[in-house]
Design a protein around this motif. Structure first.
Motif, PDB file in Angstrom:
ATOM      1  N   ASP A   1       4.256   5.499  15.159  1.00  0.00           N
ATOM      2  CA  ASP A   1       3.646   4.275  14.652  1.00  0.00           C
ATOM      3  C   ASP A   1       3.133   4.497  13.232  1.00  0.00           C
ATOM      4  N   THR A   2       3.220   3.474  12.416  1.00  0.00           N
ATOM      5  CA  THR A   2       2.663   3.520  11.061  1.00  0.00           C
ATOM      6  C   THR A   2       1.300   2.839  11.076  1.00  0.00           C
ATOM      7  N   ILE A   3       0.293   3.527  10.566  1.00  0.00           N
ATOM      8  CA  ILE A   3      -1.041   2.946  10.530  1.00  0.00           C
ATOM      9  C   ILE A   3      -1.473   2.711   9.090  1.00  0.00           C
ATOM     10  N   ILE A   4      -2.184   1.614   8.881  1.00  0.00           N
ATOM     11  CA  ILE A   4      -2.776   1.323   7.579  1.00  0.00           C
ATOM     12  C   ILE A   4      -4.278   1.483   7.726  1.00  0.00           C
TER      13      ILE A   4
ATOM     14  N   TYR B   1      -9.626  -5.125   1.181  1.00  0.00           N
ATOM     15  CA  TYR B   1      -9.760  -3.674   1.023  1.00  0.00           C
ATOM     16  C   TYR B   1      -8.830  -3.138  -0.066  1.00  0.00           C
ATOM     17  N   ALA B   2      -8.302  -4.019  -0.898  1.00  0.00           N
ATOM     18  CA  ALA B   2      -7.349  -3.619  -1.938  1.00  0.00           C
ATOM     19  C   ALA B   2      -7.909  -2.476  -2.773  1.00  0.00           C
ATOM     20  N   GLY B   3      -7.063  -1.493  -3.024  1.00  0.00           N
ATOM     21  CA  GLY B   3      -7.483  -0.312  -3.771  1.00  0.00           C
ATOM     22  C   GLY B   3      -8.068   0.771  -2.897  1.00  0.00           C
TER      23      GLY B   3
ATOM     24  N   VAL C   1       0.852  -1.188   0.000  1.00  0.00           N
ATOM     25  CA  VAL C   1       0.000   0.000   0.000  1.00  0.00           C
ATOM     26  C   VAL C   1       0.890   1.240   0.000  1.00  0.00           C
ATOM     27  N   PRO C   2       0.410   2.351  -0.564  1.00  0.00           N
ATOM     28  CA  PRO C   2       1.202   3.584  -0.586  1.00  0.00           C
ATOM     29  C   PRO C   2       1.316   4.206   0.796  1.00  0.00           C
TER      30      PRO C   2
ATOM     31  N   TYR D   1       6.190   2.774  -0.461  1.00  0.00           N
ATOM     32  CA  TYR D   1       5.200   1.703  -0.338  1.00  0.00           C
ATOM     33  C   TYR D   1       5.607   0.781   0.799  1.00  0.00           C
ATOM     34  N   ILE D   2       4.616   0.178   1.435  1.00  0.00           N
ATOM     35  CA  ILE D   2       4.879  -0.715   2.549  1.00  0.00           C
ATOM     36  C   ILE D   2       4.076  -1.996   2.355  1.00  0.00           C
TER      37      ILE D   2
END
Length: 224
Positions: free
Chosen positions: A154-157, A132-134, A98-99, A122-123
């Motif tokens: 923290d990195t959140i997606i 949830y792709a896209g 994901v970006p 990207y990670i």
């Protein structure tokens, strides 16, 4: 020592002094990562560490262990595990990524970013988020308003699917700025909550032009 009383007592003492866990770790020589893990897993510090913590907070160890000063709302640390957490350097197999943006920003539902925002990289993401792709992007937590659930760095997606009707932690656009906040549905609208009790909750009736829900936080990659 009672685990829940001790960590709740620490959080209360920090709140009263307008301080955060990062400050406490720096002052006591403790690892922020270790403290966060102990809080989430319900583990007490060593006795020497507990003594240093109490000294820096200016409160007796006995008071911390017995849950003194409980007139302040006590935070339930168990909720810190409601979102899957992994170490930031952990990677996932496969090509699902994901970006990453420095700051997610939205002008409305379904839109992640301002025109000026650029992808910084990207990670890799866990495969269970492919549903949830896209609709996913990653960004960084800034500040202490969501401690001890989320910490600065923290990195959140998160997705950009708006409010799903359930309480949880979301990225929101509020009065011209982007925030990570806990949303709780009430009979009158939406309660916007910072898990750090230093910050007062806010309220929206759900129809305000100043309030938009971008999407829900789905994963957390913790700073080492």
């Amino acid at each position: 020592m009672d685990v829940s009383y001790f960590w709740n007592g620490v959080n209360i003492a920090l709140s009263k002094k307008n301080l955060n866990a990062s400050w406490l770790c720096k002052e006591t020589g403790l690892s922020l990562r270790t403290m966060k893990n102990r809080i989430k897993k319900g583990i007490l510090p060593r006795l020497d560490e507990a003594v240093r913590i109490s000294e820096k907070l200016g409160i007796t160890l006995e008071s911390l262990c017995k849950g003194a000063d409980r007139e302040v709302k006590i935070y339930d640390f168990k909720s810190a595990s409601e979102i899957p957490h992994v170490q930031q350097k952990e990677y996932f197999d496969g090509d699902f990524s994901v970006p990453v943006y420095e700051q997610l920003f939205s002008a409305g539902h379904g839109q992640f970013l301002s025109d000026a925002e650029e992808v910084s990289g990207y990670i890799a993401a866990p495969k269970n988020l492919k549903q949830y792709a896209g609709h996913l992007a990653a960004t960084y937590v800034r500040g202490d308003s969501m401690e001890p659930t989320l910490f600065s760095g923290d990195t959140i997606i998160c997705d950009n699917l708006g409010y799903d009707g359930k309480d949880g932690i979301y990225i929101i656009h509020y009065k011209g700025m982007g925030f990570v906040k806990r949303l709780q549905k009430t009979k009158d609208g939406i309660k916007i909550i910072s898990d750090n009790p230093i910050y007062e909750p806010m309220f929206e009736n759900g129809t305000s032009e100043d309030f938009r829900v971008i999407g829900k936080v789905r994963y957390v990659m913790e700073e080492r």
